[in-house]
Motif scaffolding. Structure first.
Motif, PDB file in Angstrom:
ATOM      1  N   THR A   4       0.821  -1.212   0.000  1.00  0.00           N
ATOM      2  CA  THR A   4       0.000   0.000   0.000  1.00  0.00           C
ATOM      3  C   THR A   4       0.853   1.260   0.000  1.00  0.00           C
ATOM      4  OG1 THR A   4      -0.148  -0.095   2.406  1.00  0.00           O
ATOM      5  CG2 THR A   4      -1.947  -1.122   1.149  1.00  0.00           C
ATOM      6  N   ASP A   5       2.139   1.107  -0.176  1.00  0.00           N
ATOM      7  CA  ASP A   5       3.051   2.243  -0.218  1.00  0.00           C
ATOM      8  C   ASP A   5       2.653   3.170  -1.369  1.00  0.00           C
ATOM      9  OD1 ASP A   5       5.258   3.932  -0.845  1.00  0.00           O
ATOM     10  OD2 ASP A   5       6.592   2.561   0.201  1.00  0.00           O
ATOM     11  N   THR A   9       2.255   2.500  -5.489  1.00  0.00           N
ATOM     12  CA  THR A   9       0.973   2.723  -6.162  1.00  0.00           C
ATOM     13  C   THR A   9       1.155   3.686  -7.330  1.00  0.00           C
ATOM     14  OG1 THR A   9      -0.222   2.324  -4.108  1.00  0.00           O
ATOM     15  CG2 THR A   9      -1.402   3.525  -5.838  1.00  0.00           C
ATOM     16  N   ALA A  10       1.893   4.758  -7.120  1.00  0.00           N
ATOM     17  CA  ALA A  10       2.145   5.731  -8.185  1.00  0.00           C
ATOM     18  C   ALA A  10       2.933   5.093  -9.325  1.00  0.00           C
ATOM     19  CB  ALA A  10       2.885   6.941  -7.630  1.00  0.00           C
ATOM     20  N   LEU A  11       3.910   4.284  -8.969  1.00  0.00           N
ATOM     21  CA  LEU A  11       4.715   3.601  -9.988  1.00  0.00           C
ATOM     22  C   LEU A  11       3.836   2.673 -10.823  1.00  0.00           C
ATOM     23  CD1 LEU A  11       7.637   3.228 -11.011  1.00  0.00           C
ATOM     24  CD2 LEU A  11       7.848   1.365  -9.364  1.00  0.00           C
ATOM     25  N   ALA A  12       2.991   1.919 -10.171  1.00  0.00           N
ATOM     26  CA  ALA A  12       2.083   1.002 -10.879  1.00  0.00           C
ATOM     27  C   ALA A  12       1.112   1.776 -11.769  1.00  0.00           C
ATOM     28  CB  ALA A  12       1.329   0.132  -9.884  1.00  0.00           C
ATOM     29  N   GLN A  13       0.604   2.891 -11.271  1.00  0.00           N
ATOM     30  CA  GLN A  13      -0.311   3.704 -12.071  1.00  0.00           C
ATOM     31  C   GLN A  13       0.403   4.283 -13.291  1.00  0.00           C
ATOM     32  OE1 GLN A  13      -1.706   6.398  -9.030  1.00  0.00           O
ATOM     33  NE2 GLN A  13      -3.586   5.220  -8.723  1.00  0.00           N
TER      34      GLN A  13
END
Length: 159
Positions: A4-5, A9-13
């Motif tokens: 949930t880091d 999350t931003a990297l995955a998005q």
């Protein structure tokens, strides 16, 4: 880092947005090339890469280099070359200095088709980028693509 880091999350998005942009562009170009010229994106890319070869020292690409340039495995590249050769768009020949080496050149028919297809490819790319720029998630990626020098050929990865 946990699952949930926020950084993960931003990297995955970001990766998902890049993948989405690539998929949309490739699908739009594929439709346009198929409809107008009977070429797939991969076939067009292969003709384009091989058309940049020249005679003389360092002028020809090994199949691994071609495979890297069109982002396919060597076996898939060989099958693609065979299909285009069967259509009279490519021709293979033995290397004059190393009989184990096989080169592939674009035929006159292949060059003519490539020149006919290039405006279709470029127009479909422009339209796909313009459409993607309307999406807030994709717009920053479009700006990055547009900031790259599209007039210079893509470098062929070294062996």
């Amino acid at each position: 880092m946990t699952a949930t880091d926020p950084a993960l999350t931003a990297l995955a998005q970001g990766w998902c947005a890049l993948s989405l942009l690539h998929g949309r562009i490739e699908a739009d170009i594929e439709r346009a090339l198929q409809a107008g010229h009977g070429l797939s994106v991969r076939e067009y890319s292969l003709l384009d890469v091989l058309s940049r070869q020249h005679d003389g020292e360092g002028g020809h690409l090994q199949m691994k280099q071609v495979a890297d340039a069109v982002v396919l495995s060597q076996s898939a590249t060989t099958r693609l070359v065979t299909r285009l050769e069967d259509r009279g768009l490519l021709a293979r020949y033995l290397c004059p200095t190393d009989r184990r080496g096989i080169y592939t050149n674009v035929t006159e028919a292949g060059l003519a088709l490539l020149e006919q297809a290039r405006p279709t490819n470029d127009s479909a790319l422009r339209e796909a980028l313009d459409e993607a720029a309307k999406n807030a998630e994709l717009a920053p990626l479009v700006r990055v693509v547009e900031s790259l020098s599209l007039n210079s050929p893509a470098p062929v990865p070294a062996r």
